[in-house]
Design a protein around this motif. Structure first.
Motif, PDB file in Angstrom:
ATOM      1  N   SER A 210       2.013  -5.316  -5.848  1.00 32.41           N
ATOM      2  CA  SER A 210       0.709  -5.514  -6.489  1.00 32.41           C
ATOM      3  C   SER A 210       0.173  -6.927  -6.336  1.00 32.41           C
ATOM      4  CB  SER A 210       0.821  -5.196  -7.988  1.00 32.41           C
ATOM      5  OG  SER A 210       1.717  -6.089  -8.628  1.00 32.41           O
ATOM      6  N   HIS A 211       0.909  -7.796  -5.647  1.00 30.61           N
ATOM      7  CA  HIS A 211       0.554  -9.209  -5.597  1.00 30.61           C
ATOM      8  C   HIS A 211      -0.785  -9.421  -4.890  1.00 30.61           C
ATOM      9  CE1 HIS A 211       0.904 -13.519  -5.275  1.00 30.61           C
ATOM     10  NE2 HIS A 211       2.025 -13.494  -5.966  1.00 30.61           N
ATOM     11  N   PRO A 212      -1.685 -10.183  -5.482  1.00 29.88           N
ATOM     12  CA  PRO A 212      -3.012 -10.361  -4.867  1.00 29.88           C
ATOM     13  C   PRO A 212      -2.986 -11.147  -3.556  1.00 29.88           C
ATOM     14  CG  PRO A 212      -2.756 -11.768  -6.803  1.00 29.88           C
ATOM     15  CD  PRO A 212      -1.600 -10.833  -6.805  1.00 29.88           C
ATOM     16  N   GLU A 213      -1.893 -11.865  -3.277  1.00 24.83           N
ATOM     17  CA  GLU A 213      -1.791 -12.628  -2.038  1.00 24.83           C
ATOM     18  C   GLU A 213      -0.966 -11.918  -0.968  1.00 24.83           C
ATOM     19  OE1 GLU A 213      -3.286 -15.534  -1.120  1.00 24.83           O
ATOM     20  OE2 GLU A 213      -4.465 -15.255  -2.944  1.00 24.83           O
ATOM     21  N   VAL A 214      -0.617 -10.668  -1.200  1.00 23.28           N
ATOM     22  CA  VAL A 214       0.104  -9.872  -0.201  1.00 23.28           C
ATOM     23  C   VAL A 214      -0.889  -8.921   0.457  1.00 23.28           C
ATOM     24  CG1 VAL A 214       1.856  -8.088   0.140  1.00 23.28           C
ATOM     25  CG2 VAL A 214       2.350 -10.070  -1.308  1.00 23.28           C
ATOM     26  N   ASP A 215      -0.964  -8.993   1.774  1.00 28.15           N
ATOM     27  CA  ASP A 215      -1.972  -8.231   2.512  1.00 28.15           C
ATOM     28  C   ASP A 215      -1.476  -6.897   3.034  1.00 28.15           C
ATOM     29  OD1 ASP A 215      -4.097 -10.463   2.711  1.00 28.15           O
ATOM     30  OD2 ASP A 215      -2.273 -11.435   3.446  1.00 28.15           O
ATOM     31  N   LYS A 216      -0.180  -6.762   3.170  1.00 20.58           N
ATOM     32  CA  LYS A 216       0.410  -5.550   3.741  1.00 20.58           C
ATOM     33  C   LYS A 216       1.747  -5.311   3.058  1.00 20.58           C
ATOM     34  CE  LYS A 216       1.623  -2.352   6.854  1.00 20.58           C
ATOM     35  NZ  LYS A 216       0.868  -1.183   7.338  1.00 20.58           N
ATOM     36  N   VAL A 217       2.027  -4.076   2.691  1.00 28.39           N
ATOM     37  CA  VAL A 217       3.309  -3.716   2.085  1.00 28.39           C
ATOM     38  C   VAL A 217       3.989  -2.670   2.960  1.00 28.39           C
ATOM     39  CG1 VAL A 217       4.470  -2.723   0.077  1.00 28.39           C
ATOM     40  CG2 VAL A 217       2.495  -4.225  -0.249  1.00 28.39           C
ATOM     41  N   MET A 218       5.252  -2.924   3.274  1.00 28.39           N
ATOM     42  CA  MET A 218       6.064  -1.964   4.018  1.00 28.39           C
ATOM     43  C   MET A 218       7.238  -1.573   3.122  1.00 28.39           C
ATOM     44  SD  MET A 218       6.079  -3.798   7.763  1.00 28.39           S
ATOM     45  CE  MET A 218       6.405  -2.278   8.689  1.00 28.39           C
ATOM     46  N   PHE A 219       7.426  -0.269   2.966  1.00 27.12           N
ATOM     47  CA  PHE A 219       8.472   0.219   2.058  1.00 27.12           C
ATOM     48  C   PHE A 219       9.207   1.384   2.698  1.00 27.12           C
ATOM     49  CE2 PHE A 219       9.647   3.448  -1.161  1.00 27.12           C
ATOM     50  CZ  PHE A 219      10.646   2.750  -1.808  1.00 27.12           C
ATOM     51  N   THR A 220      10.519   1.365   2.591  1.00 26.55           N
ATOM     52  CA  THR A 220      11.354   2.500   2.964  1.00 26.55           C
ATOM     53  C   THR A 220      12.196   2.873   1.758  1.00 26.55           C
ATOM     54  OG1 THR A 220      11.472   1.866   5.298  1.00 26.55           O
ATOM     55  CG2 THR A 220      13.190   3.325   4.473  1.00 26.55           C
ATOM     56  N   GLY A 221      12.085   4.122   1.321  1.00 33.99           N
ATOM     57  CA  GLY A 221      12.819   4.560   0.139  1.00 33.99           C
ATOM     58  C   GLY A 221      12.344   5.914  -0.326  1.00 33.99           C
ATOM     59  N   SER A 222      12.513   6.178  -1.601  1.00 38.21           N
ATOM     60  CA  SER A 222      12.225   7.503  -2.142  1.00 38.21           C
ATOM     61  C   SER A 222      10.725   7.753  -2.256  1.00 38.21           C
ATOM     62  CB  SER A 222      12.867   7.655  -3.524  1.00 38.21           C
ATOM     63  OG  SER A 222      12.184   6.856  -4.478  1.00 38.21           O
ATOM     64  N   THR A 223      10.375   9.035  -2.255  1.00 38.75           N
ATOM     65  CA  THR A 223       8.974   9.408  -2.415  1.00 38.75           C
ATOM     66  C   THR A 223       8.455   8.986  -3.774  1.00 38.75           C
ATOM     67  OG1 THR A 223       9.243  11.284  -0.907  1.00 38.75           O
ATOM     68  CG2 THR A 223       7.368  11.354  -2.411  1.00 38.75           C
ATOM     69  N   ALA A 224       9.281   9.112  -4.817  1.00 33.26           N
ATOM     70  CA  ALA A 224       8.849   8.734  -6.170  1.00 33.26           C
ATOM     71  C   ALA A 224       8.486   7.262  -6.233  1.00 33.26           C
ATOM     72  CB  ALA A 224       9.942   9.067  -7.176  1.00 33.26           C
ATOM     73  N   THR A 225       9.322   6.401  -5.649  1.00 33.68           N
ATOM     74  CA  THR A 225       9.025   4.971  -5.641  1.00 33.68           C
ATOM     75  C   THR A 225       7.808   4.686  -4.772  1.00 33.68           C
ATOM     76  OG1 THR A 225      11.362   4.459  -5.984  1.00 33.68           O
ATOM     77  CG2 THR A 225       9.962   2.676  -5.187  1.00 33.68           C
ATOM     78  N   GLY A 226       7.675   5.405  -3.670  1.00 34.25           N
ATOM     79  CA  GLY A 226       6.509   5.229  -2.810  1.00 34.25           C
ATOM     80  C   GLY A 226       5.209   5.503  -3.543  1.00 34.25           C
ATOM     81  N   ARG A 227       5.206   6.528  -4.378  1.00 38.76           N
ATOM     82  CA  ARG A 227       4.001   6.829  -5.154  1.00 38.76           C
ATOM     83  C   ARG A 227       3.667   5.674  -6.103  1.00 38.76           C
ATOM     84  NH1 ARG A 227       2.707  12.164  -4.280  1.00 38.76           N
ATOM     85  NH2 ARG A 227       4.439  13.515  -3.627  1.00 38.76           N
ATOM     86  N   ARG A 228       4.703   5.076  -6.705  1.00 39.33           N
ATOM     87  CA  ARG A 228       4.462   3.948  -7.608  1.00 39.33           C
ATOM     88  C   ARG A 228       3.921   2.740  -6.838  1.00 39.33           C
ATOM     89  NH1 ARG A 228       9.325   5.914 -10.004  1.00 39.33           N
ATOM     90  NH2 ARG A 228      10.590   4.307  -8.992  1.00 39.33           N
ATOM     91  N   ILE A 229       4.390   2.552  -5.612  1.00 41.50           N
ATOM     92  CA  ILE A 229       3.881   1.446  -4.799  1.00 41.50           C
ATOM     93  C   ILE A 229       2.410   1.659  -4.467  1.00 41.50           C
ATOM     94  CG2 ILE A 229       4.024   0.445  -2.480  1.00 41.50           C
ATOM     95  CD1 ILE A 229       7.070   0.593  -2.781  1.00 41.50           C
ATOM     96  N   ILE A 230       2.035   2.891  -4.165  1.00 38.30           N
ATOM     97  CA  ILE A 230       0.621   3.191  -3.905  1.00 38.30           C
ATOM     98  C   ILE A 230      -0.224   2.811  -5.118  1.00 38.30           C
ATOM     99  CG2 ILE A 230      -1.041   5.037  -3.501  1.00 38.30           C
ATOM    100  CD1 ILE A 230       1.185   6.478  -1.908  1.00 38.30           C
ATOM    101  N   GLU A 231       0.254   3.172  -6.308  1.00 37.81           N
ATOM    102  CA  GLU A 231      -0.482   2.841  -7.531  1.00 37.81           C
ATOM    103  C   GLU A 231      -0.538   1.325  -7.741  1.00 37.81           C
ATOM    104  OE1 GLU A 231       1.648   4.962 -10.502  1.00 37.81           O
ATOM    105  OE2 GLU A 231       0.925   6.947  -9.878  1.00 37.81           O
ATOM    106  N   SER A 232       0.589   0.659  -7.509  1.00 40.52           N
ATOM    107  CA  SER A 232       0.639  -0.791  -7.727  1.00 40.52           C
ATOM    108  C   SER A 232      -0.265  -1.541  -6.763  1.00 40.52           C
ATOM    109  CB  SER A 232       2.078  -1.295  -7.573  1.00 40.52           C
ATOM    110  OG  SER A 232       2.919  -0.746  -8.560  1.00 40.52           O
TER     111      SER A 232
END
Length: 469
Positions: A210-232
């Motif tokens: 969710s950091h305002p100074e991060v332009d791109k997020v790459m994540f490998t892991g569970s679908t549940a955590t991925g959904r939370r990253i989308i929200e964040s």
């Protein structure tokens, strides 16, 4: 030059300030990993942001040189890092495991260094000249898993650095030491603050997404955590690449030679003791060859040694953590309660250690069973009998995941026809789970979105820009 003992001293902390990390095979304490908080993450992002413009301004040739030097540094420490990885993650040194993972890290670094993303001329008709070009996204936040902690970190880091981004990397709390040690090695060849690792808990991962100074997020892991990253990430509209959970299906077509495919089938399912996102996790076998395939897989299972990863003879290791061990055990016990046939394994291998579960082949099981419908992420494979190929394809496609799939047949053309009907990001023919640094990889449905590897992987960590005129 320093060795991993020195690296561990530099990346670990003292009790009780850190998280104890234990040998997955023996339960012995390896070291305490730092547990940093949101303030440390904010400071890391600020450092990466300050370093990004100069890193991009170095130009392609200089960044290529840095990546190649980083690969050389990694190669010089590969054996020590592999031994640390084996202890922390549990995978053996030999087979497609720890040494293999370090080799893949070097290969991905070198391949990304060699890639060139050329401008694309879109229109050149004498009146209009338009080119599509790419520039760095900025700061990339990379959040890694515990199953292939070094290799997947490099999958994220290598293309991001190649394109001129800086990277803030958060390793899994289960396997932080090997990642921190690898980053320390890489940073011997990289400018300061181009690659920064922060070892922390879920609060750090959430802040990174969710950091305002991060332009791109790459994540490998569970679908549940991925959904939370989308929200964040919604607040800062960070671009995302998400490689999420899978429950890959394989289909063995009628008349297939069971012995000819047995070894590849086995490793498609049980590489890294089944702890691989794109491993084969449910196998549909035509009735005409069902028992032959079951018997052939059992033969491979019984001759494949499992044990402590530092023993050069072993090629299968323990589950990495108790939570995953309990999931595998629960799913197998549920299969037993349904009357499924346990061909090999079927109960914990306590004689080897607390987290060991043997290769478990489960026959005479159907769709709807928990072992079929849930991702086991471990050494248990359900083998489902089918009579009609259309039914097998429908079964393969019925779940809300689509990372990989495979078709097994004597006739490759027949296999390709079936493969074209499978809903997955990658469908392999007579193999499963193999990846290549030049071949794009990514999932569909609940397995995420975005592509990694090759030219498409470079585009994924860049921002397109059209120059028109």
């Amino acid at each position: 030059m320093t060795d991993v003992r020195d690296l561990l001293a530099r990346v670990s902390t003292t009790a009780p300030n850190g998280r104890p990390i234990y040998d997955a095979a023996t339960g012995e304490l390896i070291a305490h990993a730092p547990v940093e908080g949101v303030d440390a993450l904010d400071a890391a992002v600020a450092r990466a942001r300050a370093a990004q413009a100069a890193w991009e301004a170095l130009g392609h040739d200089r960044r290529i040189e840095c990546l190649l030097n980083a690969a050389d540094a990694l190669d010089s420490r590969a054996e020590e890092l592999a031994r640390l990885l084996s202890r922390e993650q549990g995978k053996p040194l030999n087979g497609p495991n720890a040494r293999f993972e370090l080799g893949a890290c070097s290969a991905w670094l070198r391949t990304n260094a060699s890639l060139v993303l050329e401008p694309e001329v879109l229109v050149d008709d004498g009146e209009t000249h338009a080119e599509l070009t790419y520039r760095a996204a900025g700061v990339v936040g990379a959040i890694g898993p515990w199953n292939w902690p070094l290799m997947i970190a490099i999958w994220q880091v290598a293309p991001a650095l190649r394109m001129g981004n800086t990277v803030v990397l958060k390793p899994s709390g289960n396997t932080p030491l090997s990642v921190l040690a690898m980053v320390d090695v890489l940073n011997e060849a990289l400018p300061p603050d181009v690659l920064v690792a922060v070892s922390g808990g879920r609060d750090v991962g959430a802040r990174l997404a969710s950091h305002p100074e991060v332009d791109k997020v790459m994540f490998t892991g569970s679908t549940a955590t991925g959904r939370r990253i989308i929200e964040s990430s919604a607040g800062n509209l960070a671009r995302l690449t998400l490689e999420l959970g899978g429950n890959d299906a394989g289909i063995v077509l009628p008349g297939t030679d069971a012995k000819a495919i047995a070894d590849d089938l086995f490793w498609g399912a049980f590489i890294n003791t089944g702890q691989t996102c794109a491993a084969l996790k449910r196998l549909y076998v035509h009735d005409s060859v069902y028992e032959d395939v079951v018997d052939a897989l059992a033969e491979v299972a019984l001759r494949t040694p499992m044990g402590n990863g530092l023993d050069e003879n072993n090629v299968l290791g323990p589950l990495q953590n108790k939570q995953q061990f309990d999931i595998v055990n629960r799913l197998v016990e549920d299969a037993k309660s349904r009357g499924a046939r346990i061909v090999t394994g079927g109960s914990p291998a306590t004689e080897l250690g607390e987290l060991f579960y043997p290769v478990t082949l489960v026959a005479d099981i159907e769709d709807g069973a928990a072992l079929v419908d849930e991702e086991q992420f471990g050494p248990a494979l359900p083998i489902i009998r089918y009579a009609d190929v259309d039914d097998a394809i429908a079964s393969a496609n019925r779940l809300d995941v689509g990372l990989g799939g495979s078709v097994w047949a004597n006739n490759r053309e027949e296999a390709r026809v079936v493969a074209s009907r499978i809903e997955a990001g990658t469908v392999w023919i007579n193999s499963h789970g193999g990846v290549h640094p030049l071949i794009p990889f990514g999932g569909v449905k609940g397995s995420g979105y975005g592509l990694e590897f090759g030219i498409e992987g470079l585009k994924a960590v860049a921002v397109p820009r059209v120059i028109n005129g």
